[in-house]
Design a protein around this motif. Structure first.
Motif, PDB file in Angstrom:
ATOM      1  N   ASP A  80       0.684  -1.319  -0.013  1.00  0.00           N
ATOM      2  CA  ASP A  80      -0.050  -0.267   0.110  1.00  0.00           C
ATOM      3  C   ASP A  80       0.933   1.174   0.045  1.00  0.00           C
ATOM      4  N   ASN A  81       0.538   2.445  -0.591  1.00  0.00           N
ATOM      5  CA  ASN A  81       1.103   3.559  -0.473  1.00  0.00           C
ATOM      6  C   ASN A  81       2.509   3.350  -1.422  1.00  0.00           C
ATOM      7  N   THR A  89       5.628   3.572  -3.695  1.00  0.00           N
ATOM      8  CA  THR A  89       6.161   4.402  -4.823  1.00  0.00           C
ATOM      9  C   THR A  89       7.238   3.450  -5.453  1.00  0.00           C
ATOM     10  N   GLN A 125       3.842   7.445  -7.686  1.00  0.00           N
ATOM     11  CA  GLN A 125       3.024   6.875  -7.088  1.00  0.00           C
ATOM     12  C   GLN A 125       2.234   6.101  -7.672  1.00  0.00           C
ATOM     13  N   GLY A 146       0.064   3.690  -5.265  1.00  0.00           N
ATOM     14  CA  GLY A 146      -1.052   3.339  -4.570  1.00  0.00           C
ATOM     15  C   GLY A 146      -1.017   1.926  -4.321  1.00  0.00           C
ATOM     16  N   LEU A 147      -2.091   1.489  -4.290  1.00  0.00           N
ATOM     17  CA  LEU A 147      -2.262  -0.248  -3.742  1.00  0.00           C
ATOM     18  C   LEU A 147      -1.556  -0.921  -5.026  1.00  0.00           C
TER      19      LEU A 147
END
Length: 100
Positions: free
Chosen positions: A48-49, A51, A69, A71-72
């Motif tokens: 998750d989050n 990068t 980015q 995300g998931l």
């Protein structure tokens, strides 16, 4: 007599890193950093989050300071080469490179 099948166990103990930031390196040179949310015995991981660290277009094995980015992200285990925690990790000089 019925033969009992042994349950396959992962050789990695990733449960210690759940909900912590990890860096994942993939075949082909891509790298991503994110919070480990889940994994299975085949080393498929959920971050998750996430990068992604972008690579230099001239040298695909060199990372730049640019990121994007994601995300998931669900990362397929067959592509995972390395998983390491972000905390306590610092880059070191390559001792095998020849000094100029």
């Amino acid at each position: 007599m019925a033969t009992e099948r042994k349950k396959k166990e992962s050789i990695f103990e990733l449960s210690n890193f759940l909900d912590k930031r990890v860096r994942v390196k993939f075949q082909g040179g891509r790298e991503a950093t994110g919070v480990l949310k889940g994994f299975d015995a085949l080393l498929n991981v959920v971050l998750d989050n996430t990068t992604e660290c972008l690579r230099d277009p001239d040298d695909p094995f060199k990372l730049t300071d640019e990121t994007r980015q994601l995300g998931l992200a669900v990362c397929r285990g067959t592509a995972v080469v390395l998983i390491c925690p972000v905390d306590g990790m610092e880059p070191i000089a390559n001792p095998f490179l020849q000094q100029e």
